[in-house]
Design an enzyme around this catalytic site. Structure first.
Site, PDB file in Angstrom:
ATOM      1  CB  ALA A 180      -0.931  -0.015   1.201  1.00  0.00           C
ATOM      2  N   GLY A 182       0.540   3.977  -1.469  1.00  0.00           N
ATOM      3  CA  GLY A 182      -0.222   5.215  -1.352  1.00  0.00           C
ATOM      4  C   GLY A 182      -0.517   5.607   0.077  1.00  0.00           C
ATOM      5  CG  ASP A 183      -2.776   3.947   2.856  1.00  0.00           C
ATOM      6  OD1 ASP A 183      -3.326   5.047   2.997  1.00  0.00           O
ATOM      7  OD2 ASP A 183      -3.383   2.915   2.502  1.00  0.00           O
ATOM      8  CB  ILE A 184       3.571   2.491   3.284  1.00  0.00           C
ATOM      9  CG1 ILE A 184       2.710   1.427   3.977  1.00  0.00           C
ATOM     10  CG2 ILE A 184       5.016   2.391   3.753  1.00  0.00           C
ATOM     11  CD1 ILE A 184       3.112   0.006   3.675  1.00  0.00           C
TER      12      ILE A 184
END
Length: 403
Positions: A180, A182-184
């Site tokens: 992920a 786009g989050d991490i």
């Protein structure tokens, strides 16, 4: 397996963070800070972080109210339950702010302001406090995006920031990358921002607001697509497992799996040619330098693939490991069997609550010799540290019960 630390020994051991985050981007940010020694107080609503419901769950669900997802990104934190929608809960939170270096949240734009705990309110209570926000498209305080009110998840950030468009097989419309990102990655950048802002606050006595937009973070990660288009009008497209500017620099099939081989430089190319039994390719007009190899990439990849397919992954790494950049395509099982993660403390066995066995988590990759980072405590049960944290702030248990 690596072992947990016994205490907060990291370089941020004198830092206190109030963590209002949920899901992944925010908790990953505060996890990094906690791994580096910060006292991270996870402030949860009565229902808890939504991530607690995600698996894999242990057998003893009564003894452990979270699964592997929550355990991984909320280790080293303490949990307090406060309902900030109530006056008592909000007042208790504001008292905690007086002793905090930073507050981190990842709610939608305006949520915390409407709850009465936005940056401007917190600054009145603690002028040195750092306020960090992670949002899909940023906060109006740092630049008003036309998408400011849009919700966002990892896959949206990967798509809009340019990562999907350059990932996947040639000719495809693009692929989301597995982790992920786009989050991490936004969470990682936010952690750096928090440490930087605390450093400035300790020098000046003044905190500040900072934010990281998920879209912005992925765009920064994809910096190559920006200068390629701006400088030459080139729109980068999916390039499979290779790159359009280096060759060979690919994932190649083996008899029993796959390996990454990168030999774009002349020295590595010569060693690889010798290994595959084709020393003539060093002077062959099609492959005699990096530019020629890129121009004839299909030919080069075919030659290397013919060699790799005839051998096992182990045979290939034994032949050129340490001489040419090479590495097997590892599954999780392979990683658990590889001596590197164990030697580096990257697979850490962490005790879990209830009648459950320890859980192995990915360790902290930031290694410090004088002030070691790492995992020293499992993730907390919901509200496990409420009384302790309130007592530290001089708030009575009666006050707690009202909140």
């Amino acid at each position: 397996m690596g072992q947990s630390l016994n205490a907060r020994t990291g370089p941020l051991s004198d830092v206190r963070i109030l963590d209002l985050t949920q899901a992944l981007a925010g908790p990953y940010c505060t996890m990094l800070l906690a791994d580096l020694g910060a006292d991270v107080v996870k402030v949860e609503p009565p229902g808890g972080d939504m991530g607690r419901s995600l698996g894999p769950h242990p057998a003893d669900r009564k003894g452990c109210d979270y699964g592997g997802y929550f355990a991984s990104v909320n280790r080293n934190k303490r949990s307090i339950v406060l309902d900030i929608k109530t006056d008592a809960g909000r007042d208790a939170f504001l008292r905690l702010v007086k002793t905090a270096d930073a507050v981190v949240e990842n709610a939608k734009t305006g949520v915390m302001d409407r709850a009465g705990i936005g940056y401007e309110r917190l600054r009145e209570i603690n002028p040195a406090v750092v306020y960090a926000a992670i949002r899909g498209f940023g906060d109006p305080r740092t630049g008003l995006s036309p998408y400011a009110d849009w919700p966002a998840f990892d896959i949206v950030a990967q798509s809009m920031g340019g990562l999907v468009a350059v990932t996947g097989p040639q000719g495809s419309a693009g692929y989301r990358v597995g982790p992920a990102a786009g989050d991490i990655y936004p969470g990682t950048l936010a952690a750096l921002g928090v440490v930087s802002a605390i450093h400035a606050a300790r020098r000046t006595g003044q905190g500040q607001f900072l934010d990281v937009a998920m879209y912005d973070a992925i765009l920064a990660l994809c910096e190559m697509i920006v200068y390629s288009y701006a400088g030459g009008g080139v729109i980068r497209e999916p390039a499979g497992n290779g790159t359009p500017v280096l060759c060979p620099f690919d994932i190649f099939p083996t008899r029993d799996g796959a390996v990454a081989i990168a030999a774009p430089g002349e020295n590595h190319w010569k060693i690889l040619c010798d290994a595959i039994g084709r020393p003539d390719l060093v002077t062959d007009d099609r492959t005699r330098n990096g530019h020629r190899r890129v121009a004839n990439a299909d030919f080069v990849r075919g030659l290397v693939s013919d060699w790799t397919k005839a051998h096992s992954t182990r045979e290939i790494t034994a032949a050129i490991g340490g001489k040419v950049p090479v590495g097997p395509v590892n599954t999780a099982k392979d990683i658990f069997e590889d001596p590197h993660p164990r030697a580096r403390g990257m697979l850490v066995e962490v005790e879990q609550p209830g009648d459950n066995p320890p859980l192995v988590l990915a360790g902290c990759p930031i290694k410090l010799t004088g002030t070691p980072s790492g995992i020293y405590a499992r993730a907390p049960r919901l509200g496990e540290n409420t009384e302790q944290i309130l007592a530290e702030a001089g708030i009575s248990i009666a006050h707690k019960e009202q909140s």
